[in-house]
Scaffold this active site. Structure first.
Site, PDB file in Angstrom:
ATOM      1  N   ARG A  51      -2.739  -8.255   1.196  1.00 51.00           N
ATOM      2  CA  ARG A  51      -2.136  -7.754   2.424  1.00 51.00           C
ATOM      3  C   ARG A  51      -1.593  -6.337   2.323  1.00 51.00           C
ATOM      4  NH1 ARG A  51      -2.298 -12.801   2.412  1.00 51.00           N
ATOM      5  NH2 ARG A  51      -1.840 -12.398   0.247  1.00 51.00           N
ATOM      6  N   THR A  52      -0.816  -6.091   1.279  1.00 48.32           N
ATOM      7  CA  THR A  52      -0.113  -4.802   1.235  1.00 48.32           C
ATOM      8  C   THR A  52      -1.110  -3.653   1.144  1.00 48.32           C
ATOM      9  OG1 THR A  52       1.681  -5.942   0.107  1.00 48.32           O
ATOM     10  CG2 THR A  52       1.736  -3.543   0.074  1.00 48.32           C
ATOM     11  N   LYS A  80      -6.799   3.134 -20.739  1.00 44.42           N
ATOM     12  CA  LYS A  80      -7.070   3.871 -21.986  1.00 44.42           C
ATOM     13  C   LYS A  80      -5.780   4.338 -22.637  1.00 44.42           C
ATOM     14  CE  LYS A  80     -11.006   5.982 -19.664  1.00 44.42           C
ATOM     15  NZ  LYS A  80     -11.391   7.270 -19.067  1.00 44.42           N
ATOM     16  N   ARG A 101       1.923   0.103  -6.278  1.00 44.76           N
ATOM     17  CA  ARG A 101       2.469  -1.199  -6.710  1.00 44.76           C
ATOM     18  C   ARG A 101       2.375  -1.245  -8.221  1.00 44.76           C
ATOM     19  NH1 ARG A 101       1.016  -7.043  -4.254  1.00 44.76           N
ATOM     20  NH2 ARG A 101       2.484  -6.225  -2.735  1.00 44.76           N
ATOM     21  N   HIS A 129      10.489  -4.671  -2.407  1.00 45.86           N
ATOM     22  CA  HIS A 129       9.219  -4.568  -1.664  1.00 45.86           C
ATOM     23  C   HIS A 129       9.590  -4.066  -0.261  1.00 45.86           C
ATOM     24  CE1 HIS A 129       5.212  -5.149  -0.411  1.00 45.86           C
ATOM     25  NE2 HIS A 129       4.988  -6.391  -0.819  1.00 45.86           N
TER      26      HIS A 129
HETATM   27  N1   CP Z   1       3.094  -9.881   0.878  1.00 39.68           N
HETATM   28  C1   CP Z   1       2.369  -9.295  -0.103  1.00 39.68           C
HETATM   29  O1   CP Z   1       2.863  -8.430  -0.830  1.00 39.68           O
HETATM   30  O2   CP Z   1       1.090  -9.736  -0.215  1.00 39.68           O
HETATM   31  P1   CP Z   1       0.019  -9.141  -1.223  1.00 39.68           P
HETATM   32  O3   CP Z   1       0.495  -9.447  -2.624  1.00 39.68           O
HETATM   33  O4   CP Z   1      -1.275  -9.808  -0.887  1.00 39.68           O
HETATM   34  O5   CP Z   1      -0.025  -7.658  -1.029  1.00 39.68           O
END
Ligand code: CP
Length: 301
Positions: A51-52, A80, A101, A129
């Site tokens: 999603r993110t 590496k 991320r 998040h």
């Molecule tokens: N909600 C969320 O962070 O989903 P993903 O890990 O799929 O990005």
């Protein structure tokens, strides 16, 4: 706000958060705009995501920008041995904005210190998040008609679940009441409970998901397998709570069930058709919230 990082939800004031939510509303009405023409956005995902990453990339595409990046660190030179500092320094030469991320708590803050362009934190370990929080706030305001004075029940992995940590801090602006439902091993960490006490936010803690009758928002979370050092410990708690349709019978009419997703076993599929289930729409709202974040951070509005 131009060229400003989006690392923690606490970096933004209540007014700035509301401004982003209002902008997200505009993007929901009119999602295709050419305001990122000429901009290159890097998405660096050192951890898996559906999603993110895809909603950020959809957001950029709908705004006319271009995307570079990787969805698997194994395909980058970090495999590496390249340091995060060097990776971020290099990508700063290519992109106008970095969305990252990373599994380590604090990685986004560190990246923001060394980057030559703004950093948007797409999740750093069990810490924060914040872009998820913006879509959560957007979903809450949209379904409840307000953000103030809501009872929010958070269920599941409150220890490692970064979405609940960010959401708790953001909700501090809106006079919430929290109920934390988690097994002893996965309770809300003390630093967040202290945050509640310091902000005069009432909270209760339970191990059983027995009474959800007065909740306005039921925020279910997945047990974060990837954060456990000992998988035997994960096995003990992995299916600790499952929400079934029948459990929603005596709940408030305005209750909405949220979940950042992915779900594993926390929400039975028989909940999906209940009008109180909102998790798929919540994920869709991620595109609008992320369009708002990107355009604000880059100052293109
Ligand atoms: N909600 C969320 O962070 O989903 P993903 O890990 O799929 O990005």
């Amino acid at each position: 706000m131009k060229n400003r990082n989006f690392v923690s939800i606490t970096d933004y004031t209540k007014d700035e958060i509301l401004e982003i939510l209002d902008l997200a509303e505009e993007f929901e009405q009119n999602p295709n705009q050419n305001i990122l023409e000429g901009k290159v956005i890097a998405t660096l995902f050192f951890e898996p995501s559906t999603r993110t990453r895809l909603s950020f990339e959809t957001a950029v595409n709908r705004l006319g920008g271009r995307i570079i990046g990787f969805s698997d660190a194994a395909t980058s030179s970090s495999s590496k041995g390249e340091t995060l500092k060097d990776t971020i320094t290099m990508v700063s030469n290519y992109a106008d904005l970095i969305i990252m991320r990373h599994p380590l708590e604090g990685a986004a803050r560190y990246a923001a210190e060394v980057a030559g362009v703004p950093i948007v934190n797409a999740g750093d370990g069990a810490n924060q998040h914040p872009s998820q929080t913006m879509l959560d706030l957007y979903s809450i305001r949209k379904t409840q008609g307000r953000l103030n004075n809501l009872k929010i029940t958070m269920v599941g992995d409150l220890k490692y679940g970064r979405t609940v940590h960010s959401l708790l801090m953001a909700m501090s602006h809106f006079n919430p009441t929290f109920d934390f439902i988690a097994p002893a091993e996965l309770q809300m960490p003390e630093e967040y409970k202290m945050f509640c006490r310091n902000h005069h936010i009432p909270y209760t803690e339970h191990a059983e998901m027995s009474d959800i009758s007065d909740a306005d928002i039921l925020y279910m979370t997945r047990v974060q397998k990837e954060r456990f050092q000992d998988l035997m410990e994960y096995e003990k708690v992995k299916n600790i709570y499952t929400l079934h349709n029948a459990m929603l019978e005596n709940t408030q009419p305005n209750l909405r069930v949220l979940h950042p997703l992915p779900r594993v076993n926390e929400i039975s599929c028989d909940v999906d058709d209940n009008p109180k289930a909102y998790y798929f729409q919540q994920a869709k709202n991620g595109v609008y919230a992320r369009q708002a974040i990107i355009s604000k951070v880059l100052g293109v509005r």
